[in-house]
Write an enzyme that holds these catalytic residues in place. Structure first.
Site, PDB file in Angstrom:
ATOM      1  CD  GLU A   1       7.407  -7.063   2.050  1.00 34.31           C
ATOM      2  OE1 GLU A   1       6.447  -6.186   2.302  1.00 34.31           O
ATOM      3  OE2 GLU A   1       8.131  -6.782   1.418  1.00 34.31           O
TER       4      GLU A   1
ATOM      5  CG  ASN B   1      11.214 -12.311   1.152  1.00 37.85           C
ATOM      6  OD1 ASN B   1      13.232 -12.104   1.698  1.00 37.85           O
ATOM      7  ND2 ASN B   1      10.551 -11.352   0.704  1.00 37.85           N
TER       8      ASN B   1
ATOM      9  CG  HIS C   1      13.962  -4.029  -1.999  1.00 34.70           C
ATOM     10  ND1 HIS C   1      14.052  -4.009  -3.256  1.00 34.70           N
ATOM     11  CD2 HIS C   1      12.838  -5.383  -1.519  1.00 34.70           C
ATOM     12  CE1 HIS C   1      13.009  -5.170  -4.015  1.00 34.70           C
ATOM     13  NE2 HIS C   1      12.695  -5.600  -2.320  1.00 34.70           N
TER      14      HIS C   1
ATOM     15  CD  GLU D   1      11.657  -9.462  -2.328  1.00 40.68           C
ATOM     16  OE1 GLU D   1      11.809  -8.268  -2.668  1.00 40.68           O
ATOM     17  OE2 GLU D   1      10.508  -9.850  -1.518  1.00 40.68           O
TER      18      GLU D   1
ATOM     19  CG  ASP E   1      16.212  -3.362  -6.420  1.00 39.01           C
ATOM     20  OD1 ASP E   1      16.188  -2.813  -4.369  1.00 39.01           O
ATOM     21  OD2 ASP E   1      14.901  -3.371  -6.438  1.00 39.01           O
TER      22      ASP E   1
END
Length: 487
Positions: A164, A205, A241, A269, A271
């Site tokens: 990030e 990432n 996300h 990651e 979701d």
């Protein structure tokens, strides 16, 4: 609706639900009867030359329900917190690799690869790092990367070396590393990790880079520049996300442009959070979102796979970070599969809908020796089902769809929990198919049929063996009147 920007992941508050069910001894992996496709997700993904991963952190590795599911269904694991700087080097030069080693041991015992997460991040830094004089930051960063990567050398498939680094407008975050070294810290971190383990795939990432936008454009330009300089960058991690229904339409094109540079592009990651309370239509949209992500990865040769952040809704970080939002994974709070699971399995080339897969035929009540039956071939919505001698008639022929519905009469009606009931004794009826969660079912490997919404078992009332015995939902007990075979 909150902006599509996630807050920092809390380190341990999201484990409350897991702690409530944590049990047994570390690395005690007792199998639990869980509903999943005839072929595990990992087998389906491997058949497509992909992986399907998950995340474990904290006490999750002590919970046999979680570890049984993770080990059976996934072939990649990412430690949620155990390899971050505040855990691995809480004070300067003093390292703690025990928590990460535990997850690596779990992965090795289940033939799973490990994604190292992460080496350089502005968050979850111990206070001492931010207090280091600027002229010493590079040495501290390089020492940390070298020591950690050396410790796990040969055990880590890929590292999120830099996590990030961008603001939403595409500028670089002004963190301890940027303030001391400028943008050069990015290439230096990648080179340092490569020197420690030349065989690991090295990633940058980030979140909100899944589609084409200012942030992903800035990362694309950075990647081009790094590769032109010979920096051994190996991949880009799209965290994934998502908010329900907001998977970017440009995601595939974005993945393809990074792949065209010669980089792997993984979804790291995943979701998909839903505003609560969730409805059946929300779960179906979530299934569509999961299928979109899987299909985008399948369409890109250099997408090695997709990892979900967490195993199930019970251990997700989302509710603790976004009040009023939740149910973001493909497994519910009881670690039973949701429509998103079925959609994932189907996208990977398998059959959704639980242990029985898709298909058509009678549902045999094992204890009664009879078949699930719509009395008198009724087509009236609200008719309660019973069991009767098997006849092969249309009123005893059910089709399990890819979304987990059990339809009858060529799909005109669905098996339904009356009134969306979630209490023991709820009538099982037929009703016009509407896609809601009370019409979605799991045909489980242990012979039970459970309602997705209620988690209750399809049950022959009173364990009766008589023609006309009514069918209801009841707390799962393992008794023979709750065992069924399909087809």
């Amino acid at each position: 609706m909150p902006p599509c920007v996630r807050s920092l992941r809390p380190r341990r508050s999201r484990l409350t639900a897991v702690l409530a069910v944590a049990a047994a001894t570390v690395l005690s992996f007792v199998a639990a009867p869980l509903a999943h496709a005839a072929s595990p997700l990992r087998s389906l993904a491997e058949a497509k030359s992909k992986y399907i991963g998950t995340e474990l952190t904290g006490n999750m590795v002590y919970n046999s329900t979680i570890t049984s599911l993770a080990g059976a269904q996934f072939d990649m694991v990412t430690p949620g917190n155990e390899m971050k700087w505040d855990t691995t080097e809480p004070s300067n030069g003093n390292y703690n690799f025990g928590p990460g080693d535990t997850i690596v041991s779990f992965a090795q015992s289940h033939n799973m690869r490990v994604r190292g997460h992460n080496l350089v991040w502005h968050s979850q830094l111990p206070g001492w790092v931010n207090g280091v004089p600027r002229n010493q930051v590079q040495g501290v960063m390089e020492a940390h990367i070298t020591t950690e990567v050396n410790h796990y050398k040969g055990k880590i498939y890929a590292w999120d070396v830099i996590n990030e680094p961008f603001n939403e407008d595409g500028s670089l975050r002004a963190d301890a590393f940027y303030n001391a070294m400028g943008s050069g810290y990015l290439a230096d971190a990648i080179r340092t990790a490569h020197n420690a383990d030349p065989n690991a795939k090295l990633y940058i990432n980030d979140y909100n880079i899944e589609g084409e936008n200012a942030k992903s454009n800035a990362l694309y330009s950075l990647a081009q520049s790094m590769l032109a300089q010979g920096v051994p960058l190996g991949g880009i991690g799209l965290e994934g996300h998502f908010i329900l229904g907001q998977v970017p339409s440009s995601m595939l094109a974005n993945m393809q442009r990074f792949a065209a540079l010669g980089l792997d592009v993984a979804v790291t990651e995943l979701d998909d959070r839903i505003q609560q309370p969730a409805s059946g239509s929300s779960f179906q949209q979530q299934a569509n979102d999961y299928a979109t992500v899987i299909n985008d990865c399948l369409a890109v040769t250099r997408c090695p796979g997709v990892s979900q952040w967490g195993v199930g809704d019970a251990d997700s970080w989302v509710p603790g970070t976004f009040p009023g939002w939740g149910t973001p994974t493909m497994y519910d709070n009881n670690y039973q599969p949701k429509p998103a699971y079925n959609a994932t399995a189907t996208a990977l080339g398998g059959s959704g809908g639980g242990g029985g897969g898709t298909g058509a035929g009678p549902l045999h009540a094992v204890g009664a020796g009879k078949c699930l039956d719509v009395p008198n071939s009724s087509t009236t919505a609200g008719t309660q089902l019973d069991v009767r001698a098997c006849s092969g008639g249309a009123n005893q022929t059910f089709t399990l769809t890819s979304s987990g519905q059990l339809t009858v009469y060529s799909g005109a009606d669905c098996l339904d929990a009356n009134g969306r009931g979630t209490t023991a004794g709820t009538k099982v009826i037929i009703w016009s198919c509407n896609g809601q969660a009370n019409q979605q079912w799991n045909i489980n490997a242990d012979g039970t049929v459970t309602g997705v919404q209620s988690g209750l078992c399809l049950d022959v009332t009173g364990a009766s063996t008589a023609d006309g015995a009514l069918v209801q939902l009841w707390t799962c007990s393992g008794a023979s009147n709750q065992h069924w075979t399909f087809g």
